[in-house]
Design an enzyme around this catalytic site. Structure first.
Site, PDB file in Angstrom:
ATOM      1  N   ASN A  43       0.887  -1.172   0.000  1.00  0.00           N
ATOM      2  CA  ASN A  43       0.000   0.000   0.000  1.00  0.00           C
ATOM      3  C   ASN A  43       0.917   1.212   0.000  1.00  0.00           C
ATOM      4  O   ASN A  43       1.560   1.502   0.999  1.00  0.00           O
ATOM      5  CB  ASN A  43      -0.895  -0.037   1.247  1.00  0.00           C
ATOM      6  CG  ASN A  43      -1.675   1.263   1.422  1.00  0.00           C
ATOM      7  OD1 ASN A  43      -1.762   2.081   0.501  1.00  0.00           O
ATOM      8  ND2 ASN A  43      -2.261   1.450   2.598  1.00  0.00           N
ATOM      9  N   TRP A  44       0.955   1.888  -1.139  1.00  0.00           N
ATOM     10  CA  TRP A  44       1.886   3.022  -1.266  1.00  0.00           C
ATOM     11  C   TRP A  44       1.430   4.257  -0.517  1.00  0.00           C
ATOM     12  O   TRP A  44       2.187   5.188  -0.317  1.00  0.00           O
ATOM     13  CB  TRP A  44       2.067   3.383  -2.737  1.00  0.00           C
ATOM     14  CG  TRP A  44       2.857   2.383  -3.525  1.00  0.00           C
ATOM     15  CD1 TRP A  44       3.418   1.222  -3.075  1.00  0.00           C
ATOM     16  CD2 TRP A  44       3.175   2.467  -4.917  1.00  0.00           C
ATOM     17  NE1 TRP A  44       4.059   0.584  -4.097  1.00  0.00           N
ATOM     18  CE2 TRP A  44       3.926   1.321  -5.241  1.00  0.00           C
ATOM     19  CE3 TRP A  44       2.896   3.391  -5.929  1.00  0.00           C
ATOM     20  CZ2 TRP A  44       4.411   1.078  -6.530  1.00  0.00           C
ATOM     21  CZ3 TRP A  44       3.372   3.150  -7.211  1.00  0.00           C
ATOM     22  CH2 TRP A  44       4.128   2.006  -7.499  1.00  0.00           C
ATOM     23  N   LYS A  45       0.143   4.303  -0.168  1.00  0.00           N
ATOM     24  CA  LYS A  45      -0.421   5.507   0.474  1.00  0.00           C
ATOM     25  C   LYS A  45      -0.171   6.724  -0.427  1.00  0.00           C
ATOM     26  O   LYS A  45      -0.254   6.578  -1.645  1.00  0.00           O
ATOM     27  CB  LYS A  45       0.163   5.668   1.886  1.00  0.00           C
ATOM     28  CG  LYS A  45       0.040   4.376   2.696  1.00  0.00           C
ATOM     29  CD  LYS A  45       0.333   4.520   4.144  1.00  0.00           C
ATOM     30  CE  LYS A  45       0.133   3.183   4.833  1.00  0.00           C
ATOM     31  NZ  LYS A  45       0.281   3.228   6.260  1.00  0.00           N
TER      32      LYS A  45
ATOM     33  N   HIS B 207      -9.341   1.868   5.021  1.00  0.00           N
ATOM     34  CA  HIS B 207      -8.027   1.931   5.666  1.00  0.00           C
ATOM     35  C   HIS B 207      -8.124   2.895   6.853  1.00  0.00           C
ATOM     36  O   HIS B 207      -8.814   3.911   6.780  1.00  0.00           O
ATOM     37  CB  HIS B 207      -6.958   2.393   4.668  1.00  0.00           C
ATOM     38  CG  HIS B 207      -5.589   2.251   5.228  1.00  0.00           C
ATOM     39  ND1 HIS B 207      -5.068   3.153   6.124  1.00  0.00           N
ATOM     40  CD2 HIS B 207      -4.658   1.287   5.071  1.00  0.00           C
ATOM     41  CE1 HIS B 207      -3.846   2.743   6.480  1.00  0.00           C
ATOM     42  NE2 HIS B 207      -3.582   1.609   5.865  1.00  0.00           N
TER      43      HIS B 207
ATOM     44  N   GLU C 246      -6.330   5.145   7.925  1.00  0.00           N
ATOM     45  CA  GLU C 246      -6.018   6.557   7.662  1.00  0.00           C
ATOM     46  C   GLU C 246      -7.218   7.260   7.036  1.00  0.00           C
ATOM     47  O   GLU C 246      -7.461   8.441   7.292  1.00  0.00           O
ATOM     48  CB  GLU C 246      -4.764   6.656   6.778  1.00  0.00           C
ATOM     49  CG  GLU C 246      -3.514   6.334   7.589  1.00  0.00           C
ATOM     50  CD  GLU C 246      -2.435   5.577   6.840  1.00  0.00           C
ATOM     51  OE1 GLU C 246      -2.449   5.595   5.597  1.00  0.00           O
ATOM     52  OE2 GLU C 246      -1.578   4.966   7.498  1.00  0.00           O
TER      53      GLU C 246
ATOM     54  N   GLU D 164      -5.379  -4.469  10.674  1.00  0.00           N
ATOM     55  CA  GLU D 164      -4.272  -3.543  10.874  1.00  0.00           C
ATOM     56  C   GLU D 164      -4.496  -2.739  12.153  1.00  0.00           C
ATOM     57  O   GLU D 164      -5.225  -1.739  12.135  1.00  0.00           O
ATOM     58  CB  GLU D 164      -4.181  -2.566   9.699  1.00  0.00           C
ATOM     59  CG  GLU D 164      -3.957  -3.222   8.357  1.00  0.00           C
ATOM     60  CD  GLU D 164      -3.346  -2.254   7.357  1.00  0.00           C
ATOM     61  OE1 GLU D 164      -2.274  -2.563   6.846  1.00  0.00           O
ATOM     62  OE2 GLU D 164      -3.917  -1.195   7.112  1.00  0.00           O
TER      63      GLU D 164
ATOM     64  N   GLY E 146       3.059   2.160  10.744  1.00  0.00           N
ATOM     65  CA  GLY E 146       4.082   3.173  10.540  1.00  0.00           C
ATOM     66  C   GLY E 146       4.832   3.537  11.809  1.00  0.00           C
ATOM     67  O   GLY E 146       5.574   4.510  11.844  1.00  0.00           O
TER      68      GLY E 146
ATOM     69  N   SER F  71       3.615  -2.263  10.339  1.00  0.00           N
ATOM     70  CA  SER F  71       5.067  -2.437  10.520  1.00  0.00           C
ATOM     71  C   SER F  71       5.562  -3.818  10.097  1.00  0.00           C
ATOM     72  O   SER F  71       6.456  -4.378  10.744  1.00  0.00           O
ATOM     73  CB  SER F  71       5.477  -2.129  11.957  1.00  0.00           C
ATOM     74  OG  SER F  71       5.161  -0.780  12.284  1.00  0.00           O
TER      75      SER F  71
ATOM     76  N   GLY G 196       2.886  -1.172   4.182  1.00  0.00           N
ATOM     77  CA  GLY G 196       3.092   0.213   3.789  1.00  0.00           C
ATOM     78  C   GLY G 196       4.555   0.489   3.485  1.00  0.00           C
ATOM     79  O   GLY G 196       5.066   0.173   2.404  1.00  0.00           O
ATOM     80  N   GLY G 197       5.255   1.049   4.465  1.00  0.00           N
ATOM     81  CA  GLY G 197       6.637   1.495   4.298  1.00  0.00           C
ATOM     82  C   GLY G 197       7.566   0.547   3.550  1.00  0.00           C
ATOM     83  O   GLY G 197       8.268   0.952   2.616  1.00  0.00           O
TER      84      GLY G 197
HETATM   85  P1  13P Z   1       3.302   0.193   7.569  1.00  0.00           P
HETATM   86  O1  13P Z   1       3.691  -1.126   6.958  1.00  0.00           O
HETATM   87  O2  13P Z   1       4.104   1.349   7.037  1.00  0.00           O
HETATM   88  O3  13P Z   1       3.232   0.129   9.046  1.00  0.00           O
HETATM   89  O4  13P Z   1       1.800   0.500   7.059  1.00  0.00           O
HETATM   90  C1  13P Z   1       0.836  -0.475   7.204  1.00  0.00           C
HETATM   91  C2  13P Z   1      -0.364  -0.070   6.452  1.00  0.00           C
HETATM   92  O5  13P Z   1      -1.062   0.854   6.815  1.00  0.00           O
HETATM   93  C3  13P Z   1      -0.689  -0.820   5.232  1.00  0.00           C
HETATM   94  O6  13P Z   1      -1.955  -0.517   4.784  1.00  0.00           O
END
Ligand code: 13P
Length: 252
Positions: free
Chosen positions: A9-11, A96, A98, A168, A174, A214, A235-236
């Site tokens: 997930n690139w956000k 999500h 966020e 999640e 993150g 994470s 994500g990251g």
């Molecule tokens: P991280 O892997 O950066 O913690 O993000 C997780 C996430 O929100 C994937 O949707």
């Protein structure tokens, strides 16, 4: 047997040119994933969808990070399902944390999106998970249960099998403070139990449940060794070719 799924997930990251470079570099991973019976893909910002899809074609999943539940209309700034389908996108994240946090995405709105996606033969990846406060109050399960029950309202048995759920915990996103594999398994197992209650055992056993928060190359294997964790939403660590490659290799 549920196929493993590794989804990035690139956000809000990567310009169109950056996304093209990245897609070209990860394309060879598709074959590798296939040979290990792993589904792999990336959910990317709207602008990156078409260029990335053009490069990856059907070799990997290319998904959206969000979608509107209505087909068209006066909703400035939104993107509809027909718009995604027109460029052959067939998966979208829904709810999500966020988006729940910054864009008022409620369980009811998630439900409307899930129903609309399924009606259009698209795959919703429904994200659920609790805040640190809820976790510390030992209320994770009741919170997640509500998210699942409302989010899946009116989703029938045949359709729910196509859906993916991503657990999640917000406190692990993150932050580098990831939930232990035991916590991940406990909640994913609980989610499957709710699915059993809402549908039946056979149906519940078909739904893929991912863990996210994470996830890194050095811990992905731990999560995926758990019985009810069928993959990861990352994500990251999905933003760099090296770490995305390592994520895959560490679960092969
Ligand atoms: P991280 O892997 O950066 O913690 O993000 C997780 C996430 O929100 C994937 O949707």
């Amino acid at each position: 047997m549920r196929r493993k799924l590794l989804l990035g997930n690139w956000k809000m990251n990567k310009t169109v040119s950056e996304s093209r470079e990245f897609a070209k570099e990860i394309k060879p991973l598709a074959k590798e994933a296939r040979s290990h019976k792993i589904d792999i893909g990336v959910c990317v910002p709207y602008l990156d969808l078409e260029p990335v899809k053009k490069i990856l074609k059907n070799s990997m999943i290319v998904g959206a990070e969000n979608v509107h539940y209505l087909e068209s209309g006066a909703y400035t700034g939104e993107v509809s399902i027909p718009m995604l389908k027109d460029i052959n996108i067939s998966l979208s994240l829904v709810g999500h944390s966020e988006r729940r946090q910054y864009d008022n995405e409620t369980n009811e709105k998630c439900n409307a999106k899930i129903l609309a996606l399924l009606k259009n033969d698209m795959v919703p990846v429904y994200c659920v998970g609790e805040s640190l406060e809820t976790f510390e109050a030992n209320k994770t399960k009741e919170f997640v249960k509500e998210q699942i029950i409302v989010g899946l309202k009116d989703v029938d048995k045949e359709d729910v099998k196509k859906l993916v759920i991503a657990y999640e915990p917000i406190w692990s996103i993150g932050t580098g403070k990831n939930a232990s594999k035991e916590i991940a398994e406990d909640v994913c197992k609980f989610i499957r139990k709710i699915l059993r209650e809402l549908y039946d055992t056979k149906t519940a056993n078909k739904v893929r449940i991912l863990y996210g928060g994470s996830v890194k190359p050095n811990n992905i294997k731990d999560y995926l060794s758990e019985k009810d964790v069928d993959g990861a939403l990352v994500g990251g660590a999905s933003l760099k070719v090296d770490s995305f490659t390592e994520l895959l290799r560490n679960i092969e």
